[in-house]
Design a protein around this motif. Structure first.
Motif, PDB file in Angstrom:
ATOM      1  N   GLY A  46      -1.750   5.745  13.949  1.00  0.00           N
ATOM      2  CA  GLY A  46      -0.936   6.723  14.786  1.00  0.00           C
ATOM      3  C   GLY A  46       0.349   7.478  14.058  1.00  0.00           C
ATOM      4  N   GLY A  47       0.355   7.370  12.581  1.00  0.00           N
ATOM      5  CA  GLY A  47       1.207   8.223  11.889  1.00  0.00           C
ATOM      6  C   GLY A  47       2.515   7.647  11.926  1.00  0.00           C
ATOM      7  N   GLY A  48       3.501   8.191  11.493  1.00  0.00           N
ATOM      8  CA  GLY A  48       5.011   8.068  11.568  1.00  0.00           C
ATOM      9  C   GLY A  48       5.072   7.094  10.238  1.00  0.00           C
ATOM     10  N   SER A  49       6.586   6.559  10.398  1.00  0.00           N
ATOM     11  CA  SER A  49       7.085   5.686   9.396  1.00  0.00           C
ATOM     12  C   SER A  49       6.598   4.516   9.260  1.00  0.00           C
ATOM     13  N   PRO A  50       6.369   3.668   8.142  1.00  0.00           N
ATOM     14  CA  PRO A  50       5.937   2.343   8.069  1.00  0.00           C
ATOM     15  C   PRO A  50       7.019   1.396   8.640  1.00  0.00           C
ATOM     16  N   SER A  51       6.547   0.209   9.258  1.00  0.00           N
ATOM     17  CA  SER A  51       7.697  -0.691   9.456  1.00  0.00           C
ATOM     18  C   SER A  51       8.014  -1.399   8.265  1.00  0.00           C
ATOM     19  N   PRO A  52       9.151  -2.056   8.411  1.00  0.00           N
ATOM     20  CA  PRO A  52       9.516  -3.156   7.356  1.00  0.00           C
ATOM     21  C   PRO A  52       8.517  -4.087   6.798  1.00  0.00           C
ATOM     22  N   ALA A  53       7.878  -4.495   7.778  1.00  0.00           N
ATOM     23  CA  ALA A  53       6.944  -5.642   7.445  1.00  0.00           C
ATOM     24  C   ALA A  53       5.763  -4.999   6.901  1.00  0.00           C
ATOM     25  N   CYS A  54       5.562  -3.598   7.266  1.00  0.00           N
ATOM     26  CA  CYS A  54       4.392  -3.004   6.673  1.00  0.00           C
ATOM     27  C   CYS A  54       4.909  -2.796   4.957  1.00  0.00           C
ATOM     28  N   CYS A  55       6.139  -2.506   4.630  1.00  0.00           N
ATOM     29  CA  CYS A  55       6.482  -2.155   3.514  1.00  0.00           C
ATOM     30  C   CYS A  55       6.693  -3.405   2.554  1.00  0.00           C
ATOM     31  N   SER A  56       6.762  -4.525   3.185  1.00  0.00           N
ATOM     32  CA  SER A  56       6.939  -5.829   2.731  1.00  0.00           C
ATOM     33  C   SER A  56       5.692  -6.357   2.156  1.00  0.00           C
ATOM     34  N   GLY A  57       4.523  -6.136   3.035  1.00  0.00           N
ATOM     35  CA  GLY A  57       3.227  -6.464   2.779  1.00  0.00           C
ATOM     36  C   GLY A  57       2.799  -5.549   1.375  1.00  0.00           C
ATOM     37  N   ILE A  58       3.070  -4.322   1.398  1.00  0.00           N
ATOM     38  CA  ILE A  58       2.737  -3.317   0.316  1.00  0.00           C
ATOM     39  C   ILE A  58       3.162  -3.573  -0.847  1.00  0.00           C
ATOM     40  N   LYS A  59       4.637  -4.177  -0.714  1.00  0.00           N
ATOM     41  CA  LYS A  59       5.220  -4.586  -1.997  1.00  0.00           C
ATOM     42  C   LYS A  59       4.760  -5.986  -2.438  1.00  0.00           C
ATOM     43  N   SER A  60       4.322  -6.758  -1.516  1.00  0.00           N
ATOM     44  CA  SER A  60       3.770  -8.062  -1.917  1.00  0.00           C
ATOM     45  C   SER A  60       2.378  -7.934  -2.473  1.00  0.00           C
ATOM     46  N   LEU A  61       1.488  -7.000  -1.867  1.00  0.00           N
ATOM     47  CA  LEU A  61       0.343  -6.699  -2.473  1.00  0.00           C
ATOM     48  C   LEU A  61       0.473  -6.216  -3.819  1.00  0.00           C
ATOM     49  N   ASN A  62       1.307  -5.220  -4.106  1.00  0.00           N
ATOM     50  CA  ASN A  62       1.722  -4.862  -5.265  1.00  0.00           C
ATOM     51  C   ASN A  62       1.960  -5.735  -6.328  1.00  0.00           C
ATOM     52  N   SER A  63       2.876  -6.528  -6.121  1.00  0.00           N
ATOM     53  CA  SER A  63       3.105  -7.768  -7.229  1.00  0.00           C
ATOM     54  C   SER A  63       2.072  -8.675  -7.343  1.00  0.00           C
ATOM     55  N   MET A  64       1.315  -8.952  -6.426  1.00  0.00           N
ATOM     56  CA  MET A  64       0.052  -9.766  -6.660  1.00  0.00           C
ATOM     57  C   MET A  64      -1.053  -9.257  -7.567  1.00  0.00           C
ATOM     58  N   ALA A  65      -1.064  -7.832  -7.543  1.00  0.00           N
ATOM     59  CA  ALA A  65      -2.301  -7.224  -8.349  1.00  0.00           C
ATOM     60  C   ALA A  65      -1.590  -6.911  -9.554  1.00  0.00           C
ATOM     61  N   SER A  66      -1.195  -7.828 -10.455  1.00  0.00           N
ATOM     62  CA  SER A  66      -0.556  -7.624 -11.650  1.00  0.00           C
ATOM     63  C   SER A  66      -1.439  -7.437 -12.759  1.00  0.00           C
ATOM     64  N   THR A  67      -2.746  -7.786 -12.908  1.00  0.00           N
ATOM     65  CA  THR A  67      -3.639  -7.384 -13.877  1.00  0.00           C
ATOM     66  C   THR A  67      -4.821  -6.487 -13.710  1.00  0.00           C
ATOM     67  N   PRO A  68      -5.295  -5.811 -14.632  1.00  0.00           N
ATOM     68  CA  PRO A  68      -6.344  -4.837 -14.366  1.00  0.00           C
ATOM     69  C   PRO A  68      -7.512  -5.400 -13.232  1.00  0.00           C
ATOM     70  N   ALA A  69      -7.892  -6.633 -13.603  1.00  0.00           N
ATOM     71  CA  ALA A  69      -8.877  -7.166 -12.814  1.00  0.00           C
ATOM     72  C   ALA A  69      -8.255  -7.275 -11.251  1.00  0.00           C
ATOM     73  N   ASP A  70      -7.194  -7.687 -11.010  1.00  0.00           N
ATOM     74  CA  ASP A  70      -6.544  -7.609  -9.637  1.00  0.00           C
ATOM     75  C   ASP A  70      -6.566  -6.194  -9.139  1.00  0.00           C
ATOM     76  N   ARG A  71      -6.024  -5.401  -9.813  1.00  0.00           N
ATOM     77  CA  ARG A  71      -5.964  -3.988  -9.317  1.00  0.00           C
ATOM     78  C   ARG A  71      -7.223  -3.646  -9.001  1.00  0.00           C
ATOM     79  N   LYS A  72      -8.256  -3.766  -9.477  1.00  0.00           N
ATOM     80  CA  LYS A  72      -9.603  -3.127  -9.400  1.00  0.00           C
ATOM     81  C   LYS A  72     -10.075  -3.842  -8.099  1.00  0.00           C
ATOM     82  N   ALA A  73      -9.790  -5.303  -7.881  1.00  0.00           N
ATOM     83  CA  ALA A  73     -10.473  -5.729  -6.749  1.00  0.00           C
ATOM     84  C   ALA A  73      -9.606  -5.381  -5.539  1.00  0.00           C
ATOM     85  N   ALA A  74      -8.311  -5.250  -5.622  1.00  0.00           N
ATOM     86  CA  ALA A  74      -7.559  -4.761  -4.381  1.00  0.00           C
ATOM     87  C   ALA A  74      -7.961  -3.142  -3.991  1.00  0.00           C
TER      88      ALA A  74
END
Length: 118
Positions: A46-74
């Motif tokens: 729908g567009g618009g700004s992401p919710s705090p829960a959305c940003c929390s999920g993005i930050k969590s996913l970014n920290s999980m993908a800490s190796t090249p293999a993880d980033r490729k999988a993500a």
């Protein structure tokens, strides 16, 4: 005696290889990617700004993908999801990490080559 030391050394080296090999595989799963980004669906469709829960999920996913293999999988999971979710705004998807203050080393797109992600 010398051959005994060589066999022990070879055995230790083989053990090290067997233990280290699984560490090079990706530990990020598509299930983790999907659940981390589920709160982002309203912003992606729908567009618009992401919710705090959305940003929390993005930050969590970014920290999980800490190796090249993880980033490729993500990347592969994101690419697959971007192509399979009906009504997704790809422009909104590519801008979402930046709106949450997260930098990822590849664009979220159905045309990205995830094999080149480091």
């Amino acid at each position: 005696m010398a051959s005994s030391v060589v066999f022990k050394l070879a055995g230790i080296m083989l053990l090290c290889i067997l233990v280290a090999a699984p560490l090079t595989e990706a530990s990020v799963t598509c299930g983790q990617v999907t659940s981390s980004l589920a709160p982002c669906m309203p912003a992606l469709t729908g567009g618009g700004s992401p919710s705090p829960a959305c940003c929390s999920g993005i930050k969590s996913l970014n920290s999980m993908a800490s190796t090249p293999a993880d980033r490729k999988a993500a990347c592969s999971c994101l690419k697959s999801a971007a192509g399979s979710v009906k009504g997704i705004n790809l422009s909104a998807a590519s801008g979402l990490p930046g709106k949450c203050g997260v930098h990822i080393p590849y664009p979220i797109s159905t045309s990205v080559d995830c094999s080149k992600v480091n």
